[in-house]
Design an enzyme around this catalytic site. Structure first.
Site, PDB file in Angstrom:
ATOM      1  N   LYS A 271       0.835  -1.215   0.000  1.00 21.04           N
ATOM      2  CA  LYS A 271       0.000   0.000   0.000  1.00 21.04           C
ATOM      3  C   LYS A 271       0.869   1.264   0.000  1.00 21.04           C
ATOM      4  O   LYS A 271       0.648   2.180  -0.780  1.00 21.04           O
ATOM      5  CB  LYS A 271      -0.925   0.021   1.234  1.00 21.04           C
ATOM      6  CG  LYS A 271      -1.784  -1.213   1.386  1.00 21.04           C
ATOM      7  CD  LYS A 271      -2.690  -1.137   2.615  1.00 21.04           C
ATOM      8  CE  LYS A 271      -1.960  -1.063   3.941  1.00 21.04           C
ATOM      9  NZ  LYS A 271      -1.190  -2.279   4.300  1.00 21.04           N
TER      10      LYS A 271
ATOM     11  N   ARG B  61      11.558  -0.599  10.728  1.00 18.56           N
ATOM     12  CA  ARG B  61      10.488  -0.225  11.657  1.00 18.56           C
ATOM     13  C   ARG B  61      10.485  -1.167  12.856  1.00 18.56           C
ATOM     14  O   ARG B  61      10.649  -2.380  12.685  1.00 18.56           O
ATOM     15  CB  ARG B  61       9.132  -0.297  10.942  1.00 18.56           C
ATOM     16  CG  ARG B  61       8.765   1.008  10.272  1.00 18.56           C
ATOM     17  CD  ARG B  61       7.538   0.942   9.424  1.00 18.56           C
ATOM     18  NE  ARG B  61       6.402   0.218   9.958  1.00 18.56           N
ATOM     19  CZ  ARG B  61       5.232   0.095   9.330  1.00 18.56           C
ATOM     20  NH1 ARG B  61       5.064   0.664   8.147  1.00 18.56           N
ATOM     21  NH2 ARG B  61       4.243  -0.585   9.851  1.00 18.56           N
TER      22      ARG B  61
ATOM     23  N   ARG C 290      -9.631   1.305   8.913  1.00 16.09           N
ATOM     24  CA  ARG C 290      -9.228  -0.052   9.293  1.00 16.09           C
ATOM     25  C   ARG C 290     -10.249  -0.757  10.161  1.00 16.09           C
ATOM     26  O   ARG C 290     -10.039  -1.900  10.538  1.00 16.09           O
ATOM     27  CB  ARG C 290      -7.955   0.040  10.110  1.00 16.09           C
ATOM     28  CG  ARG C 290      -6.698  -0.233   9.315  1.00 16.09           C
ATOM     29  CD  ARG C 290      -5.569   0.203  10.181  1.00 16.09           C
ATOM     30  NE  ARG C 290      -4.436  -0.622  10.173  1.00 16.09           N
ATOM     31  CZ  ARG C 290      -3.293  -0.286   9.581  1.00 16.09           C
ATOM     32  NH1 ARG C 290      -3.219   0.801   8.855  1.00 16.09           N
ATOM     33  NH2 ARG C 290      -2.253  -1.048   9.710  1.00 16.09           N
TER      34      ARG C 290
ATOM     35  N   ARG D  47      11.899  -5.134   4.853  1.00 12.76           N
ATOM     36  CA  ARG D  47      11.657  -3.723   4.524  1.00 12.76           C
ATOM     37  C   ARG D  47      12.653  -2.801   5.244  1.00 12.76           C
ATOM     38  O   ARG D  47      12.929  -2.968   6.419  1.00 12.76           O
ATOM     39  CB  ARG D  47      10.242  -3.323   4.947  1.00 12.76           C
ATOM     40  CG  ARG D  47      10.015  -1.806   4.813  1.00 12.76           C
ATOM     41  CD  ARG D  47       8.587  -1.400   4.915  1.00 12.76           C
ATOM     42  NE  ARG D  47       7.923  -1.915   6.094  1.00 12.76           N
ATOM     43  CZ  ARG D  47       6.617  -1.846   6.280  1.00 12.76           C
ATOM     44  NH1 ARG D  47       5.850  -1.288   5.369  1.00 12.76           N
ATOM     45  NH2 ARG D  47       6.077  -2.330   7.376  1.00 12.76           N
TER      46      ARG D  47
ATOM     47  N   ARG E   9       0.107  -8.203  13.874  1.00 12.89           N
ATOM     48  CA  ARG E   9      -0.498  -7.237  12.930  1.00 12.89           C
ATOM     49  C   ARG E   9      -1.368  -7.968  11.910  1.00 12.89           C
ATOM     50  O   ARG E   9      -2.446  -7.495  11.547  1.00 12.89           O
ATOM     51  CB  ARG E   9       0.602  -6.437  12.217  1.00 12.89           C
ATOM     52  CG  ARG E   9       1.190  -5.349  13.108  1.00 12.89           C
ATOM     53  CD  ARG E   9       2.547  -4.886  12.623  1.00 12.89           C
ATOM     54  NE  ARG E   9       2.523  -4.341  11.282  1.00 12.89           N
ATOM     55  CZ  ARG E   9       3.604  -4.256  10.509  1.00 12.89           C
ATOM     56  NH1 ARG E   9       4.773  -4.669  10.949  1.00 12.89           N
ATOM     57  NH2 ARG E   9       3.505  -3.741   9.307  1.00 12.89           N
TER      58      ARG E   9
END
Ligand code: AP5
Length: 226
Positions: free
Chosen positions: A23, A170, A98, A137, A181
């Site tokens: 996203k 992160r 969400r 990431r 998550r």
């Protein structure tokens, strides 16, 4: 150069999908190419945490646990921004809404402000890919450029190709929190696919192709919606 024609969509475009679906990667591309705002509630919360604001301090434990920050906090953040005079009709929402509450109240907010109904792009990705994407990431601490040490590494390890900024991982991109998550997504956010499908506002996007291919498909997909 920015493509001005896409700003003529005249509505909010919501990117809906699990953590790691792409996203943020796609929202950055679309925002740059179409010259429209990109609103990432995750980035906004991380900025508050970094600045040590009261909002950041209250949100941090939720983020660290891989849970959702309370609806009111996120709704107020988004609404405050979009209600600003002159805020464009077309913008990309990445990671919001969400929950049902967020989706319903955002619909209400758009109606009250005379704005068009949103268009929703659902990123469909095999969940087996997500762990690799998320643990790999790295994000530029200056401009927010997104990399992946396995599939899309920077030219110089640890350094952004665009502005030389330091690449960071992160804190919520570790296996334990990623698992939570994903659980939170399945329990609370995935239901929104049906909510928007009923409203006839849902476009399904195959998020498994390489990022540049996904961007082109996305643009093609948004074109007839204009
Ligand atoms: P947030 O920051 O929104 O994180 P998320 O939804 O978990 O999504 P991600 O940013 O992890 O994934 P993405 O889909 O953007 O993937 P990306 O493009 O980076 O939320 C974090 C937290 O904030 C939440 O847990 C919650 O606590 C709080 N929060 C935020 N919004 C909230 C809200 N509305 N309500 C309540 N709480 C909220 O890509 C991931 C990796 O994959 C990258 O390495 C990238 O290079 C790679 N990649 C991307 N596309 C491809 C591709 N096509 N092929 C191969 N690799 C790819």
């Amino acid at each position: 150069m920015a493509d001005p024609s896409v700003a003529s969509l005249g509505r909010a475009v919501i990117f809906l999908g699990p953590p790691g679906a792409g996203k943020g990667t796609q929202a950055r591309q679309i925002a740059k190419r179409f010259d429209v705002p990109h609103i990432s509630t995750g980035d906004m919360i991380r900025e508050h945490i970094q600045r040590g604001t009261p909002l950041g301090q209250s949100a941090r434990p939720f983020m660290d646990r891989g849970e959702l920050v309370p609806d009111e906090v996120v709704l107020n953040m988004v609404e405050e921004l979009v209600a600003q005079p002159g805020f464009p009709e077309t913008f990309v929402l990445d990671g919001f809404p969400r929950t049902f509450r967020q989706a319903e109240r955002f619909d209400e907010f758009l109606r009250e402000h005379g704005r068009a109904e949103p268009l929703v792009v659902h990123f469909v990705v095999d969940t087996k890919q997500l762990l690799r994407r998320l643990t790999g990431r790295r994000t530029c601490s200056v401009g927010g450029e997104i990399y992946n040490i396995y599939d899309n590494p920077p030219r110089v390890p640890g350094q952004c190709d665009v502005d030389g900024g330091k690449l960071i991982q992160r804190p919520d991109d570790n296996e334990d929190v990623i698992t939570r998550r994903l659980g939170t997504y399945i329990a609370r956010t995935r239901l929104l696919v049906d909510y928007y499908r009923k409203e006839n506002a849902l476009l399904e996007l195959d998020g498994l192709a390489p990022p540049a291919v996904v961007t082109e498909r996305l643009i093609e997909m948004l074109a007839p919606a204009r």
